[in-house]
Design a protein around this motif. Structure first.
Motif, PDB file in Angstrom:
ATOM      1  N   HIS A  20      50.709  45.412  30.291  1.00 25.10           N
ATOM      2  CA  HIS A  20      50.176  46.745  30.595  1.00 25.10           C
ATOM      3  C   HIS A  20      50.038  47.450  29.247  1.00 25.10           C
ATOM      4  O   HIS A  20      50.931  48.168  28.812  1.00 25.10           O
ATOM      5  CB  HIS A  20      51.103  47.502  31.551  1.00 25.10           C
ATOM      6  CG  HIS A  20      51.279  46.801  32.866  1.00 25.10           C
ATOM      7  ND1 HIS A  20      52.401  46.925  33.648  1.00 25.10           N
ATOM      8  CD2 HIS A  20      50.466  45.957  33.539  1.00 25.10           C
ATOM      9  CE1 HIS A  20      52.267  46.177  34.741  1.00 25.10           C
ATOM     10  NE2 HIS A  20      51.108  45.576  34.695  1.00 25.10           N
ATOM     11  N   ILE A  49      54.892  35.250  38.734  1.00 26.13           N
ATOM     12  CA  ILE A  49      54.966  35.622  40.158  1.00 26.13           C
ATOM     13  C   ILE A  49      54.326  34.499  40.970  1.00 26.13           C
ATOM     14  O   ILE A  49      53.134  34.213  40.812  1.00 26.13           O
ATOM     15  CB  ILE A  49      54.179  36.936  40.389  1.00 26.13           C
ATOM     16  CG1 ILE A  49      54.811  38.086  39.593  1.00 26.13           C
ATOM     17  CG2 ILE A  49      54.088  37.262  41.883  1.00 26.13           C
ATOM     18  CD1 ILE A  49      53.926  39.314  39.468  1.00 26.13           C
ATOM     19  N   ASP A  87      46.576  38.099  32.093  1.00 25.91           N
ATOM     20  CA  ASP A  87      47.164  38.560  33.361  1.00 25.91           C
ATOM     21  C   ASP A  87      46.202  38.113  34.463  1.00 25.91           C
ATOM     22  O   ASP A  87      45.209  38.787  34.736  1.00 25.91           O
ATOM     23  CB  ASP A  87      47.300  40.093  33.297  1.00 25.91           C
ATOM     24  CG  ASP A  87      48.015  40.654  34.514  1.00 25.91           C
ATOM     25  OD1 ASP A  87      48.515  39.869  35.337  1.00 25.91           O
ATOM     26  OD2 ASP A  87      48.062  41.895  34.641  1.00 25.91           O
ATOM     27  N   HIS A 144      44.290  47.909  34.389  1.00 23.12           N
ATOM     28  CA  HIS A 144      45.072  48.365  33.238  1.00 23.12           C
ATOM     29  C   HIS A 144      44.559  47.587  32.044  1.00 23.12           C
ATOM     30  O   HIS A 144      43.922  46.545  32.188  1.00 23.12           O
ATOM     31  CB  HIS A 144      46.574  48.144  33.471  1.00 23.12           C
ATOM     32  CG  HIS A 144      46.965  46.742  33.821  1.00 23.12           C
ATOM     33  ND1 HIS A 144      47.111  45.746  32.888  1.00 23.12           N
ATOM     34  CD2 HIS A 144      47.220  46.137  35.021  1.00 23.12           C
ATOM     35  CE1 HIS A 144      47.463  44.605  33.486  1.00 23.12           C
ATOM     36  NE2 HIS A 144      47.524  44.809  34.790  1.00 23.12           N
ATOM     37  N   HIS A 160      55.532  42.440  42.668  1.00 26.31           N
ATOM     38  CA  HIS A 160      56.083  41.751  41.499  1.00 26.31           C
ATOM     39  C   HIS A 160      57.245  40.847  41.931  1.00 26.31           C
ATOM     40  O   HIS A 160      58.372  40.988  41.474  1.00 26.31           O
ATOM     41  CB  HIS A 160      56.523  42.751  40.420  1.00 26.31           C
ATOM     42  CG  HIS A 160      55.373  43.429  39.746  1.00 26.31           C
ATOM     43  ND1 HIS A 160      55.513  44.519  38.936  1.00 26.31           N
ATOM     44  CD2 HIS A 160      54.039  43.156  39.754  1.00 26.31           C
ATOM     45  CE1 HIS A 160      54.321  44.888  38.471  1.00 26.31           C
ATOM     46  NE2 HIS A 160      53.413  44.079  38.961  1.00 26.31           N
ATOM     47  N   ASP A 188      50.475  34.970  40.158  1.00 27.02           N
ATOM     48  CA  ASP A 188      50.088  35.957  39.139  1.00 27.02           C
ATOM     49  C   ASP A 188      50.843  35.598  37.867  1.00 27.02           C
ATOM     50  O   ASP A 188      52.043  35.862  37.761  1.00 27.02           O
ATOM     51  CB  ASP A 188      50.459  37.357  39.660  1.00 27.02           C
ATOM     52  CG  ASP A 188      50.130  38.477  38.688  1.00 27.02           C
ATOM     53  OD1 ASP A 188      49.864  38.202  37.503  1.00 27.02           O
ATOM     54  OD2 ASP A 188      50.155  39.647  39.118  1.00 27.02           O
ATOM     55  N   GLU A 235      41.899  43.859  39.609  1.00 28.38           N
ATOM     56  CA  GLU A 235      42.833  43.124  40.454  1.00 28.38           C
ATOM     57  C   GLU A 235      43.097  43.787  41.808  1.00 28.38           C
ATOM     58  O   GLU A 235      44.189  44.276  42.067  1.00 28.38           O
ATOM     59  CB  GLU A 235      44.165  42.949  39.720  1.00 28.38           C
ATOM     60  CG  GLU A 235      44.769  44.217  39.129  1.00 28.38           C
ATOM     61  CD  GLU A 235      46.173  43.983  38.587  1.00 28.38           C
ATOM     62  OE1 GLU A 235      46.983  43.366  39.293  1.00 28.38           O
ATOM     63  OE2 GLU A 235      46.455  44.429  37.464  1.00 28.38           O
ATOM     64  N   GLU A 240      42.862  38.457  40.378  1.00 28.28           N
ATOM     65  CA  GLU A 240      42.945  39.255  39.148  1.00 28.28           C
ATOM     66  C   GLU A 240      42.330  38.500  37.975  1.00 28.28           C
ATOM     67  O   GLU A 240      42.668  37.346  37.725  1.00 28.28           O
ATOM     68  CB  GLU A 240      44.425  39.564  38.837  1.00 28.28           C
ATOM     69  CG  GLU A 240      44.627  40.298  37.528  1.00 28.28           C
ATOM     70  CD  GLU A 240      46.076  40.754  37.314  1.00 28.28           C
ATOM     71  OE1 GLU A 240      46.990  40.106  37.852  1.00 28.28           O
ATOM     72  OE2 GLU A 240      46.279  41.751  36.604  1.00 28.28           O
ATOM     73  N   TYR A 295      54.817  38.105  31.048  1.00 31.71           N
ATOM     74  CA  TYR A 295      55.638  38.851  32.013  1.00 31.71           C
ATOM     75  C   TYR A 295      56.210  37.795  32.950  1.00 31.71           C
ATOM     76  O   TYR A 295      55.709  36.668  32.982  1.00 31.71           O
ATOM     77  CB  TYR A 295      54.785  39.881  32.789  1.00 31.71           C
ATOM     78  CG  TYR A 295      53.546  39.286  33.410  1.00 31.71           C
ATOM     79  CD1 TYR A 295      52.363  39.139  32.681  1.00 31.71           C
ATOM     80  CD2 TYR A 295      53.552  38.799  34.722  1.00 31.71           C
ATOM     81  CE1 TYR A 295      51.234  38.557  33.238  1.00 31.71           C
ATOM     82  CE2 TYR A 295      52.424  38.221  35.284  1.00 31.71           C
ATOM     83  CZ  TYR A 295      51.264  38.108  34.529  1.00 31.71           C
ATOM     84  OH  TYR A 295      50.144  37.520  35.082  1.00 31.71           O
TER      85      TYR A 295
END
Ligand code: GLY
Ligand code: MN
Ligand code: MN
Length: 533
Positions: A448, A327, A366, A441, A338, A355, A465, A488, A324
């Motif tokens: 996710h 971040i 993650d 999640h 995000h 992140d 997280e 996290e 993803y």
């Protein structure tokens, strides 16, 4: 002349020289085959499931985004190319004396396109490398005599209607979807959300209140579905007897956009040993990224540079992508959950929320760590950090087989609310927005990942997280402003208990400060000033 050129091109591409060595730890063809078998076992009798590859997305002008296969499609096939369809039958089908229960319609080979845009497996390659026995060229789908009428259920996943047609390709995803809609008699105004809600309405295993909750959640993301009079009526009735009458009015159709995503969630929630090897690796790589950044970090760094170090570590270990967008938020930027601009030029004394997840052979981690750019937490930063750490640790302890999926969130909320009151950041009973998200999640092929959200099953991997985010201008003492902390980790739940797959990255204040005091190989990586020869 033209033909000769094409033949030469083809000869080059087909030659061993053009072949290349690849990593040898991808998921095996047997894994994907076994997963298709597992799906087939769950399919309703006399049904067919149809799944499409992800679209190619345009970035700008004639440049596309890097292609990424749809995770469900990848899970079932291992095929990484676009413009293709997987068809799975619940029972064996017969064609010219041949028996089969699945077909992959694969992208055609095309020497010219392959020279520009990369290799393709083609029908032969899919048979050889991915172990499918029934493979056809995607151009054949149009005229392939597949009578969807004879099945009791035609299962598929919601269409995204934003796929562009490439007029030069007669079997691109746009055409394949159009052809499928014609073959399966899917009306132009087919509404997948309504279809899914009808399926929920008719589900014999759900009670009245559960149906209402689920339908409420589905319409929240798609409010247009409430324009449907049957759905509106269902939401207004107060008891099961009346509900049953409304349910009778729901149209009966063999088209089903509900069951396939649900079954894929059931399958993907529980990870096999082969998947866990890759997930473990993704988490470990991401944790090493955090460690190397802790060692290299200094106040003159920019958010972009920090991002680059993480991502370099990912690549160094062979992780192809980020799972993803990364971040990296210094100070107040960390309050944007995000935040992906990552463009603050100098971190100074900021607390930096990072992140990031390495994606290794499709599986993403993650992982978040929050560290002071100058290597030392201030008193206020330390207080907030330790509250989040306490909440996370308590969340870990709830990760046991059979426990409610919401349990880690519940304990984390309790701890954070209690401590925010103790430190005078909020008043007893006051509603606040300093912890605006849940803590868990599933992770897997998607960051996710889909799943049932039922009580924890063995061999599932979830995040824990918690976070506290106090943006500038918040209604509390100024000394807390601009502090944002999230921690996290990726937790594997088994019958033996929980295991932190990303636990290699330091979490406590002391461990982080100690790690940040270590030298980094990047200390010696000094680049010349730009513009000076
Ligand atoms: N990185 C997105 C998330 O933590 O859910
Ligand atoms: Mn997460
Ligand atoms: Mn995350």
């Amino acid at each position: 002349m033209r033909i000769t050129l094409l033949m030469i091109l083809f000869a080059i591409i087909a030659s061993p020289m053009f072949g290349q060595e690849l990593p040898d730890d991808y998921l095996s063809p047997e894994f994907h085959k076994e997963r298709r078998e597992a799906l087939r076992e769950k399919l309703p009798k006399n049904s067919v499931a149809v799944m499409f590859a992800n679209p190619v997305r345009n970035r700008a002008n004639d440049v596309d985004f890097i292609y990424h296969q749809d995770p469900n499609f990848y899970y079932l096939t291992g095929y990484k190319e676009p413009h293709s369809i997987l068809v799975i039958f619940s029972e064996d089908q017969k064609e010219e004396g041949e028996s089969f229960n699945e077909i992959l319609f694969a992208q055609s080979r095309d020497p010219r396109m392959e020279m520009w845009n990369g290799r393709r497996l083609g029908v032969k390659g899919v048979k050889e490398k991915l172990g499918f026995s029934m493979v056809k060229d995607h151009k054949e789908f149009k005229d392939y005599s597949l009578s969807f009428n004879k099945f009791d259920k035609v299962l598929f996943i919601d269409f995204h209607e934003d796929v562009r047609d490439n007029p030069r390709d007669e079997a691109d995803l746009y055409d394949l979807k159009k052809q499928f809609k014609e073959k399966a008699s899917i009306p132009a105004d087919f509404n997948a959300t309504s279809n899914r809600i009808y399926a929920t309405l008719s589900d014999p295993n759900m009670d009245f209140q559960a149906k209402k909750r689920q339908i409420y959640a589905m319409t929240r993301w798609n409010p247009g579905a409430m324009d449907d009079p049957i759905i509106r009526e269902f939401m207004s009735v107060q008891d099961n007897e009346m509900a049953m009458k409304v349910i009778q009015k729901a149209p009966k159709t063999k088209l089903d956009a509900h069951t396939l995503p649900m079954l894929m969630g059931q399958l993907r929630e529980t990870k096999t040993e082969e998947e866990l090897v890759l997930l473990r690796k993704a988490a470990d790589i991401s944790a090493v990224g955090q460690i190397e950044v802790m060692k290299a970090m200094h106040p003159n760094m920019s958010e972009t540079e920090v991002q680059g170090i993480h991502e370099f570590v990912f690549k160094k270990y062979g992780a192809e992508y980020e799972g993803y967008p990364s971040i990296v938020g210094g100070g107040n930027n960390g309050c944007i959950l995000h935040y992906i601009e990552n463009n603050k030029p100098r971190l100074g004394g900021d607390l930096v929320l990072m992140d990031l997840g390495a994606e290794y052979h499709g599986y993403t981690a993650d992982v978040t760590r929050t560290i002071p750019a100058n290597g030392k937490f201030t008193e206020e930063q330390k207080i907030i950090y330790n509250i989040v750490l306490e909440a996370q640790q308590a969340g870990f302890e709830e990760c046991t087989v059979g426990n409610d999926f919401r349990a880690p969130n519940q304990v984390a909320q309790e701890i954070i609310n209690k401590r925010l009151v103790e430190y005078g950041i909020v008043k007893e009973g006051e509603r606040h927005n300093y912890f605006p998200h849940g803590v868990s999640h599933y992770v897997g092929l998607d960051v996710h990942d889909p799943g049932t959200y039922e009580p924890f099953k063995p061999n599932t991997v979830i995040t824990v997280e918690p976070g506290i985010y106090i943006p500038d201008g918040s209604p509390c003492d100024k000394k807390w402003w601009g502090i944002a902390v999230r921690i996290e980790d990726d937790i594997l739940i088994t019958e033996k208990g929980w295991e932190n797959l990303s636990g290699r990255a330091p979490r406590s204040v002391e461990e982080i400060e100690k790690m940040m005091a270590q030298p980094s190989p990047l200390d010696a990586f000094v680049l010349p000033k730009l513009g000076e020869n």
